[in-house]
Scaffold this motif. Structure first.
Motif, PDB file in Angstrom:
ATOM      1  N   LEU A 284      -5.991  -6.506  -4.003  1.00 52.29           N
ATOM      2  CA  LEU A 284      -5.322  -5.344  -4.598  1.00 52.29           C
ATOM      3  C   LEU A 284      -5.108  -5.552  -6.091  1.00 52.29           C
ATOM      4  O   LEU A 284      -5.323  -4.641  -6.905  1.00 52.29           O
ATOM      5  CB  LEU A 284      -3.978  -5.117  -3.913  1.00 52.29           C
TER       6      LEU A 284
ATOM      7  N   GLY B 256       0.819  -1.206   0.000  1.00 55.24           N
ATOM      8  CA  GLY B 256       0.000   0.000   0.000  1.00 55.24           C
ATOM      9  C   GLY B 256       0.854   1.257   0.000  1.00 55.24           C
ATOM     10  O   GLY B 256       0.619   2.192  -0.772  1.00 55.24           O
TER      11      GLY B 256
ATOM     12  N   CYS C  73      -9.667   2.264  -7.847  1.00 53.31           N
ATOM     13  CA  CYS C  73      -8.580   1.618  -7.109  1.00 53.31           C
ATOM     14  C   CYS C  73      -8.462   2.112  -5.674  1.00 53.31           C
ATOM     15  O   CYS C  73      -7.840   1.441  -4.841  1.00 53.31           O
ATOM     16  CB  CYS C  73      -7.244   1.871  -7.815  1.00 53.31           C
ATOM     17  N   TRP C  74      -9.031   3.281  -5.382  1.00 56.84           N
ATOM     18  CA  TRP C  74      -8.795   3.898  -4.091  1.00 56.84           C
ATOM     19  C   TRP C  74      -9.336   3.097  -2.906  1.00 56.84           C
ATOM     20  O   TRP C  74      -8.643   2.962  -1.881  1.00 56.84           O
ATOM     21  CB  TRP C  74      -9.337   5.316  -4.083  1.00 56.84           C
TER      22      TRP C  74
ATOM     23  N   LEU D 263       2.672   1.547  -3.480  1.00 59.56           N
ATOM     24  CA  LEU D 263       1.795   1.939  -4.580  1.00 59.56           C
ATOM     25  C   LEU D 263       1.353   3.398  -4.434  1.00 59.56           C
ATOM     26  O   LEU D 263       1.267   4.130  -5.423  1.00 59.56           O
ATOM     27  CB  LEU D 263       0.580   1.014  -4.636  1.00 59.56           C
TER      28      LEU D 263
ATOM     29  N   LEU E  26      -6.753   0.396  -2.144  1.00 58.23           N
ATOM     30  CA  LEU E  26      -5.485   0.919  -1.646  1.00 58.23           C
ATOM     31  C   LEU E  26      -5.663   1.534  -0.263  1.00 58.23           C
ATOM     32  O   LEU E  26      -4.810   1.359   0.616  1.00 58.23           O
ATOM     33  CB  LEU E  26      -4.945   1.966  -2.625  1.00 58.23           C
TER      34      LEU E  26
END
Length: 327
Positions: A306, A244, A284-285, A247, A288
């Motif tokens: 993920l 996390g 994607c948030w 990324l 993440l």
């Protein structure tokens, strides 16, 4: 090849590996000191130059004289051995072998390819030979891209990375030190390396020794989950947290908690203040954000989750605008 040796035979392997044939066994409880790193290891690998130094080991460029003798036009390898500070620690060579065994079992196109684990009998130096890679590490890339990577470039790095770690986890292998400096962009794609702090999930890979790692606290603070810094054992959730952080940094150019480690961020509840980086697609948030939870109980996502989020196609603004409104 997969048959396990009888216990009596296996018990003799450590001494056999570290002793030359003409040297009698050292008394139990004593350790022969490791000598200085020679220019030639194993009568085969000639050290040329230092490539990098990590927490416990050093990596060199070496020329494989055997491959050169048979006309290989590319006889160079990377060679990893323990640093002088760590080489004489009890079980240090076993830890190096553990790194070799774990990495070799992953066997993934985005994980560095290993060749051999060997011991130089004259110096008592254990070492690993592996593919010699050329290209920048991700920390070097971030230095050049302080604003982070646009989504297309980010996805081309994130997906191979998540594929590699998801594959490792599926085999029961934890990395333990996921950070930009342990990822390299080679000409043929991403490579993850340095499983030196890794270990097998409890109950998996039973043929490997269960080594005591309590005295090894070499976690990289900015990428170590709070529970690791609190003294908890390595678990898959800690790898998820490190991913996390990595990324987030790749898409924003900044670590999610700046210069603070996870315990310091937890004290200030900084995970509640996180905002989606501009380069990261909206879909994607949530994944993440969950990976960055400072409380492992709230980190309710695995690497496969993920990966699914980062693999999902990004909808264009036109497609979202044209989406029919529910009646």
């Amino acid at each position: 090849m997969n048959d396990r040796l009888p216990a009596a035979a296996a018990a003799n392997l450590t001494y056999f590996a570290f002793a030359s044939a003409a040297t009698p066994a050292a008394p139990r409880g004593t350790a022969r000191p490791v000598g200085a790193l020679p220019e030639l290891l194993g009568g085969r690998y000639r050290i040329e130059r230092l490539l990098g130094v990590g927490g416990m080991g050093a990596v060199y460029r070496a020329r494989d004289l055997l491959r050169e003798q048979f006309g290989d036009p590319e006889p160079w390898v990377a060679l990893k051995t323990l640093s002088d500070d760590c080489a004489d620690y009890p079980d240090a060579h076993a830890l190096l072998y553990s790194e070799f065994a774990l990495t070799a079992r992953v066997n993934h196109r985005h994980v560095v390819r290993l060749f051999n684990f060997e011991v130089d009998s004259a110096s008592q130096r254990a070492f690993i030979t592996l593919e010699l890679l050329k290209g920048p590490t991700l920390d070097q890339l971030l230095d050049e891209r302080p604003g982070g990577l646009p989504w297309a470039e980010l996805r081309d790095i994130a997906v191979p990375l998540l594929e590699a770690v998801a594959h490792a986890h599926s085999l029961g292998v934890l990395h333990g030190d996921l950070k930009p400096g342990n990822l390299l962009l080679a000409a043929d794609g991403l490579r993850l390396f340095d499983f030196g702090l890794g270990q097998a999930v409890a109950g998996r890979l039973p043929g490997l020794p269960r080594l005591c790692r309590e005295r090894i606290t070499a976690w990289t603070p900015r990428y170590a989950a709070a529970e690791l810094l609190d003294g908890a054992p390595l678990a898959a959730a800690a790898d998820v947290y490190a991913l996390g952080c990595l990324l987030f940094e790749l898409c924003s150019g900044s670590h999610p908690f700046g210069r603070l480690d996870a315990r310091q961020a937890r004290e200030q509840a900084l995970d509640c203040q996180l905002q989606r980086p501009a380069n990261l697609p909206t879909h994607c948030w949530p994944a993440l954000r969950t990976a960055l939870a400072l409380d492992p109980i709230q980190r309710r996502i695995d690497v496969a989750g993920l990966l699914a989020a980062f693999r999902a196609p990004t909808q264009s603004w036109l497609r979202r605008w044209l989406r029919p409104v529910p009646g």
